[in-house]
Design a protein around this motif. Structure first.
Motif, PDB file in Angstrom:
ATOM      1  N   ARG A  27       0.859  -1.196   0.000  1.00 53.49           N
ATOM      2  CA  ARG A  27       0.000   0.000   0.000  1.00 53.49           C
ATOM      3  C   ARG A  27       0.886   1.235   0.000  1.00 53.49           C
ATOM      4  O   ARG A  27       1.814   1.322   0.814  1.00 53.49           O
ATOM      5  CB  ARG A  27      -0.904   0.028   1.240  1.00 53.49           C
ATOM      6  CG  ARG A  27      -1.873  -1.123   1.304  1.00 53.49           C
ATOM      7  CD  ARG A  27      -2.821  -0.999   2.501  1.00 53.49           C
ATOM      8  NE  ARG A  27      -3.516  -2.255   2.719  1.00 53.49           N
ATOM      9  CZ  ARG A  27      -4.352  -2.482   3.728  1.00 53.49           C
ATOM     10  NH1 ARG A  27      -4.613  -1.533   4.610  1.00 53.49           N
ATOM     11  NH2 ARG A  27      -4.929  -3.658   3.854  1.00 53.49           N
ATOM     12  N   ARG A  65       3.770   1.325   9.933  1.00 48.02           N
ATOM     13  CA  ARG A  65       3.055   1.536   8.673  1.00 48.02           C
ATOM     14  C   ARG A  65       4.072   1.569   7.543  1.00 48.02           C
ATOM     15  O   ARG A  65       4.952   2.438   7.530  1.00 48.02           O
ATOM     16  CB  ARG A  65       2.259   2.852   8.744  1.00 48.02           C
ATOM     17  CG  ARG A  65       1.274   3.022   7.596  1.00 48.02           C
ATOM     18  CD  ARG A  65       0.448   4.286   7.732  1.00 48.02           C
ATOM     19  NE  ARG A  65      -0.464   4.273   8.871  1.00 48.02           N
ATOM     20  CZ  ARG A  65      -1.573   3.537   8.957  1.00 48.02           C
ATOM     21  NH1 ARG A  65      -1.922   2.763   7.958  1.00 48.02           N
ATOM     22  NH2 ARG A  65      -2.345   3.586  10.016  1.00 48.02           N
ATOM     23  N   GLU A  74       1.333   4.140   1.343  1.00 46.27           N
ATOM     24  CA  GLU A  74       0.953   5.001   2.461  1.00 46.27           C
ATOM     25  C   GLU A  74       2.181   5.783   2.897  1.00 46.27           C
ATOM     26  O   GLU A  74       3.284   5.540   2.430  1.00 46.27           O
ATOM     27  CB  GLU A  74       0.491   4.145   3.637  1.00 46.27           C
ATOM     28  CG  GLU A  74      -0.658   3.225   3.287  1.00 46.27           C
ATOM     29  CD  GLU A  74      -1.363   2.734   4.532  1.00 46.27           C
ATOM     30  OE1 GLU A  74      -2.009   3.558   5.197  1.00 46.27           O
ATOM     31  OE2 GLU A  74      -1.260   1.522   4.841  1.00 46.27           O
TER      32      GLU A  74
END
Ligand code: ATP
Ligand code: MG
Length: 425
Positions: free
Chosen positions: A113, A121, A115
């Motif tokens: 992803r 993350r 991000e």
């Protein structure tokens, strides 16, 4: 010298000191799913972009702005998988596992992803997930939650995680609630931040998830999802709670828990920790009874979850649960002279054959005994097997216990394995 090429931001290497910790975690994951009768499924990393558009949802963060999407050489739009649930449905359906059947499946692997990278993350991260198909009742919702709880129990960290649960109801109930929520928020549009205003027109339920305290304050007086649930969903949610109570699993009902993926209905849940800062959701899941049909299969009830392995490993590291590897070898073979070196290789191979769990390392690259013994120490070996000219002539090996100072003996070639295993139990 040219500048070294770096990894892509947010895509991390896992170096040997950490792979040992990952293996510890993975071993527990595998053992846990096995103990509930789940089978592993493996599927590709790249899929048609449409798969995620039609499942995760066109107006979700994941599909709108986080996917790694590219055109294949023949013009197809492909995406690196951002999550496993949609792919698992695609694979299970294609593999004829769903029609009139019940399945308990699990998977593990990298997801992608785009991000903003930060602690917990990343742009390439790993998920471990379970998906079960063909079970419509709350007993299965309770089972997958119990399975997840067992992961915390296996590491003794249950007290560091909080289970939040909610029911989203049927699609119809949710649609009805969305109308009421939008009507309310339209009246207070000026109090919404830009992001929430945008979501009002695209994905209003996600506003419930807003981190903005002003928005949260406003939501206090908004209509409640629980007031719009259909009777059957209410009943199921009550049964789920009763089952969790019976299993001794503590939970809190979080009425604003909606999850960021479109396919969920009825039960949703998250395990959250306070020990990792704002990336505190370690595991999340729920029921998605409509997805199989939506992706072209025959209607099949489904429920599952995905855990972020990086976050789990980080949590275990933070709590100091994972053992650091203390050594890379059990036995180190030291040899001086051509004949001794050849014999050392032969003895090492015999050892690997008779005791496959032993980690046996041959010294490579020559050098005197002192240098070779230093290597043995550096790797943390417990036993050194030494072969010099004398040993070769006498068909013997010197067996030195590196953990007990001064303890060494000379044994015949045929007795090496038993001498080693007597030291290393
Ligand atoms: P978050 O709210 O943290 O963005 P999410 O709702 O997007 O999570 P899911 O799609 O449900 O997460 O994925 C399940 C789990 O996968 C998360 O709870 C988290 O542990 C992990 N996860 C999701 N995105 C990332 C990421 N970019 N890096 C590391 N782990 C992630
Ligand atoms: Mg996210």
């Amino acid at each position: 010298m040219s500048k070294p090429i770096q990894a892509i931001r947010g895509m991390n290497d896992i170096l040997p000191s950490e792979t040992a910790q990952w293996q510890q975690v993975e071993a527990v994951l595998r053992q846990t799913v096995a103990s509930y009768g789940y089978s592993e499924i493996r599927f590709p990393i790249v899929e048609f972009t449409d798969l995620f558009k039609r499942s995760v949802g066109e107006v979700t963060d994941i599909v709108e702005k986080e996917m790694y999407t590219f055109e294949d050489r023949n013009g197809d739009s492909l995406s690196l998988r951002p999550e496993g649930t949609a792919v698992c449905v695609r694979a299970a359906n294609q593999g004829a596992l769903l029609y009139n059947q019940q399945q308990r499946l699990w998977y593990m692997g990298p997801m992608f992803r785009h991000e903003r990278p930060q602690k917990g993350r990343y742009r390439q991260f790993h998920q471990f997930g379970v998906e079960s198909y063909g079970f419509a009742g709350p007993d299965m919702d309770a089972e997958v939650i119990m399975l997840s709880a067992r992961l915390w129990e296996a590491f003794g960290i249950t007290e560091h995680l909080r289970l939040e649960i909610n029911s989203l109801g049927t699609n119809e109930a949710r649609a009805e609630y969305t109308v009421a929520l939008v009507a309310f928020l339209e009246q207070h549009k000026d109090k919404l931040d830009e992001d929430s205003q945008r979501r009002l027109g695209t994905n209003p339920l996600r506003i419930l998830d807003s981190k903005n305290p002003d928005v949260q304050a406003l939501l206090e007086s908004a209509p409640k999802l629980s007031e719009h649930l259909d009777e059957e969903s209410v009943q199921m949610f009550e049964e789920l709670k009763a089952r969790l109570d019976a299993a001794g699993i503590k939970y809190v009902v979080n009425e604003r828990l909606v999850r960021g993926l479109d396919y969920y209905n009825r039960t949703v849940f998250e395990w959250v920790t306070e020990s990792l800062g704002s990336q505190g959701t370690v595991l999340a899941g729920g029921r998605y009874d409509g997805l199989v049909e939506q992706l072209g299969g025959k209607a099949t009830p489904a429920v599952g979850f995905a855990m972020g392995i990086e976050r789990f490993v980080l949590l275990l590291q933070t709590l100091d649960i994972l053992k650091e590897p203390t050594s890379d070898a059990d036995v180190y073979l030291v040899a001086a002279g051509k004949a001794a070196e050849l014999k050392a290789v032969e003895i090492a191979e015999q050892l690997r054959h008779s005791a496959p769990s032993l980690r046996v390392v041959n010294h490579c690259g020559g050098g005197n005994f002192k240098k070779q013994m230093k290597r043995a120490d550096k790797l943390g070996a417990q036993v050194a097997l030494i072969l010099g000219e004398d040993e070769v002539n006498n068909q013997q090996v010197t067996v030195k216990n590196l953990k007990v100072h001064g303890e060494q003996q000379t044994v015949a070639w045929a007795d090496v394995a038993s001498a080693v295993t007597a030291i290393i139990d």
